[in-house]
Scaffold this active site. Structure first.
Site, short mmCIF file in Angstrom:
data_model
loop_
_atom_site.label_atom_id
_atom_site.label_comp_id
_atom_site.label_asym_id
_atom_site.label_seq_id
_atom_site.Cartn_x
_atom_site.Cartn_y
_atom_site.Cartn_z
N CYS A 280 0.85 -1.27 0.06
CA CYS A 280 0.00 -0.01 -0.04
C CYS A 280 0.90 1.25 -0.27
CB CYS A 280 -1.02 0.08 1.23
SG CYS A 280 -1.89 -1.62 1.35
N HIS B 142 -3.59 6.96 2.80
CA HIS B 142 -4.16 5.41 2.28
C HIS B 142 -5.25 5.62 3.00
CE1 HIS B 142 -4.10 1.56 1.58
NE2 HIS B 142 -3.76 1.22 2.67
N ASN C 244 -10.28 -0.54 0.33
CA ASN C 244 -8.83 -0.21 0.53
C ASN C 244 -8.50 -0.84 -1.04
OD1 ASN C 244 -5.92 -0.59 0.85
ND2 ASN C 244 -6.19 -1.39 2.89
O1 UT7 Z 1 -3.64 -1.36 3.69
C1 UT7 Z 1 -3.24 -2.02 4.99
C2 UT7 Z 1 -4.13 -3.32 4.99
N1 UT7 Z 1 -4.67 -3.65 6.17
C3 UT7 Z 1 -5.45 -2.74 7.02
O2 UT7 Z 1 -5.59 -1.70 7.16
C4 UT7 Z 1 -6.34 -3.43 8.01
C5 UT7 Z 1 -6.20 -3.05 9.51
N2 UT7 Z 1 -7.19 -3.74 10.23
C6 UT7 Z 1 -8.61 -3.57 10.24
O3 UT7 Z 1 -9.18 -2.77 9.25
C7 UT7 Z 1 -9.62 -4.23 11.13
O4 UT7 Z 1 -8.71 -5.15 11.79
C8 UT7 Z 1 -10.61 -5.41 10.23
C9 UT7 Z 1 -11.68 -4.27 9.57
C10 UT7 Z 1 -9.93 -6.15 9.44
C11 UT7 Z 1 -11.46 -6.12 11.49
O5 UT7 Z 1 -12.02 -4.96 12.33
P1 UT7 Z 1 -11.67 -5.41 13.95
O6 UT7 Z 1 -12.70 -4.31 14.69
O7 UT7 Z 1 -10.14 -5.22 14.26
O8 UT7 Z 1 -12.38 -6.90 14.10
P2 UT7 Z 1 -11.38 -8.21 14.77
O9 UT7 Z 1 -10.61 -8.70 13.61
O10 UT7 Z 1 -11.07 -7.78 16.15
O11 UT7 Z 1 -12.85 -9.09 14.90
C12 UT7 Z 1 -13.80 -9.03 15.90
C13 UT7 Z 1 -14.93 -9.82 15.54
C14 UT7 Z 1 -14.38 -11.28 15.38
O12 UT7 Z 1 -15.33 -12.19 16.15
P3 UT7 Z 1 -15.18 -12.86 17.53
O13 UT7 Z 1 -13.92 -13.54 17.47
O14 UT7 Z 1 -15.17 -11.63 18.32
O15 UT7 Z 1 -16.45 -13.48 17.81
C15 UT7 Z 1 -14.41 -11.52 13.94
O16 UT7 Z 1 -14.41 -13.01 13.74
O17 UT7 Z 1 -15.39 -9.60 14.36
C16 UT7 Z 1 -15.53 -10.82 13.68
N3 UT7 Z 1 -15.40 -10.45 12.17
C17 UT7 Z 1 -16.44 -10.06 11.64
N4 UT7 Z 1 -17.87 -10.17 11.84
C18 UT7 Z 1 -18.75 -9.85 10.81
C19 UT7 Z 1 -14.22 -10.09 11.48
N5 UT7 Z 1 -14.88 -9.83 10.18
C20 UT7 Z 1 -16.06 -9.82 10.06
C21 UT7 Z 1 -17.01 -9.57 9.34
N6 UT7 Z 1 -18.37 -9.52 9.61
N7 UT7 Z 1 -16.60 -9.18 8.01
#
Ligand code: UT7
Length: 351
Positions: free
Chosen positions: A137, A278, A308
């Site tokens: 990125c 970004h 993204n």
């Molecule tokens: O360009 C650089 C590339 N990457 C990034 O910038 C990514 C940076 N990270 C993020 O944007 C966030 O971490 C995400 C959007 C990917 C995830 O959001 P989060 O608030 O950090 O969620 P999490 O990974 O902490 O997951 C929380 C919960 C989990 O469930 P449990 O374990 O609490 O039951 C996940 O399984 O949310 C669940 N989850 C979802 N639920 C519904 C993860 N993805 C989804 C989804 N829909 N799409």
């Protein structure tokens, strides 16, 4: 005349300037962007993933993304080439006048040749130097810094910089933590020298910390998976991300990077007219906006429409602002990005 002679005849003298003609000013002479028509909305994801529009909007700010149709030949070369053509037209420059093309991507069709080489040939910049830059990125911001220095040194005159990723080609659409985040897109700028010495980069930086590679990576073999996280054949060639770790890294790094770059240039946050950041997650952008007390109109957000787009996201924002007439002569613009590597980079300009 054989083709090799035609190529050589085209550009020996233009590339290297005599020392007395070396320019110190660099301008962004044109910009362009290209997005595929195909759209993938949050409602589309709900049909095949355990997710919801509410979750996606709250956690990321994304409502829809664009997606290439690979069967129609839509890919990084196609998007990047079209973005570059538009940037050249905006700069009123013929492709044959380009001396160098830097193509930031991690989703080119082939490792060899570099996508840059084929794009240069297709737009008509035959014989110009051309290479791909793999900083995920951060690829466009790395390229912008390099392109600027090539011109400021006097070694090159007209440099095209493209940021472009065909993310849908490396996404596992059954992985809800990754799939909802990314879209396809490309942006480009054309850099040229100017006698106006006030124009160009005021401060810049490029960084990497490979010890964090396993938080965001693209495995090509089963052996590429980190120790303790055995891979499966289905995960090979698909982007692997530890979202939570990348999120923490991003919130910390983004703010620090902005602060360090401003300090280098001796500027305060409110002296920057546009923050071109970004588009990784609306919450990450909001954290930076709050930290520096910026009004919303200075830190542009378009992630709701495009998701993204990796290396495409920064030049997409810039081109949108330029086409809306919001970038004025002499404005201070800060480009900032972070991504896989892990990498992070900034480029602070007077445009
Ligand atoms: O360009 C650089 C590339 N990457 C990034 O910038 C990514 C940076 N990270 C993020 O944007 C966030 O971490 C995400 C959007 C990917 C995830 O959001 P989060 O608030 O950090 O969620 P999490 O990974 O902490 O997951 C929380 C919960 C989990 O469930 P449990 O374990 O609490 O039951 C996940 O399984 O949310 C669940 N989850 C979802 N639920 C519904 C993860 N993805 C989804 C989804 N829909 N799409």
């Amino acid at each position: 005349m054989n083709p090799a002679d035609a190529t050589t005849a085209r550009r020996p003298a233009s590339s290297v300037l005599p020392a007395q003609h070396r320019p110190a000013g660099v301008r962004i002479a044109g910009s362009g962007s290209h997005l595929p028509e195909g759209r993938l909305t949050n409602a589309d994801f709900v049909k095949f993933l355990d997710t919801s529009d509410e979750w996606i909007v709250q956690r990321t700010g994304i409502r829809e993304r664009r997606m290439c149709d690979a069967d129609k030949g839509e890919n990084a070369r196609w998007m990047g080439g079209n973005a570059l053509r538009k940037a050249l037209a905006d700069a009123r420059l013929d492709a044959s006048e380009l001396d160098m093309l830097i193509f930031g991507t991690v989703t080119g069709e082939t490792l060899c040749p570099a996508t840059a080489c084929r794009v240069a040939a297709e737009v008509g910049a035959v014989g110009a130097g051309a290479f791909d830059l793999a900083a995920a990125c951060s690829g466009f911001v790395y390229g912008l810094n390099l392109g600027h220095e090539l011109i400021r040194s006097g070694a090159y005159r007209r440099v095209g910089v493209v940021g472009c990723d065909h993310m849908s080609s490396i996404i596992d659409y059954s992985d809800r933590g990754v799939a909802i985040l990314f879209g396809d897109g490309a942006g480009a700028v054309v850099l040229t020298p100017t006698d106006d010495l006030s124009k160009g980069i005021l401060a810049q930086s490029m960084h990497a910390d490979g010890s964090g590679w396993h938080d965001l990576y693209l495995p090509h073999h089963i052996r590429d998976f980190p120790a303790g996280q055995p891979g499966t054949p289905e995960k090979v060639h698909k982007l692997q991300m530890n979202g939570r770790e990348v999120f923490k890294f991003a919130v910390r790094t983004f703010g620090d990077l902005i602060e360090q770059t401003l300090t280098k240039a001796g500027l305060q946050a409110d002296q920057v007219d546009h923050y071109v950041c970004h588009q990784s997650n609306a919450r990450i952008l909001e954290a930076s906006r709050e930290r520096f007390g910026l009004p919303a109109e200075r830190l542009h957000v378009n992630i709701d429409h495009y998701g993204n787009t990796s290396a495409g996201s920064v030049p997409l924002v810039f081109d949108e602002l330029r086409r809306a007439g919001r970038i004025r002569d002499g404005d201070i613009v800060l480009f900032v990005a972070f991504g896989g590597g892990l990498t992070w980079a900034s480029s602070l300009w007077r445009v």
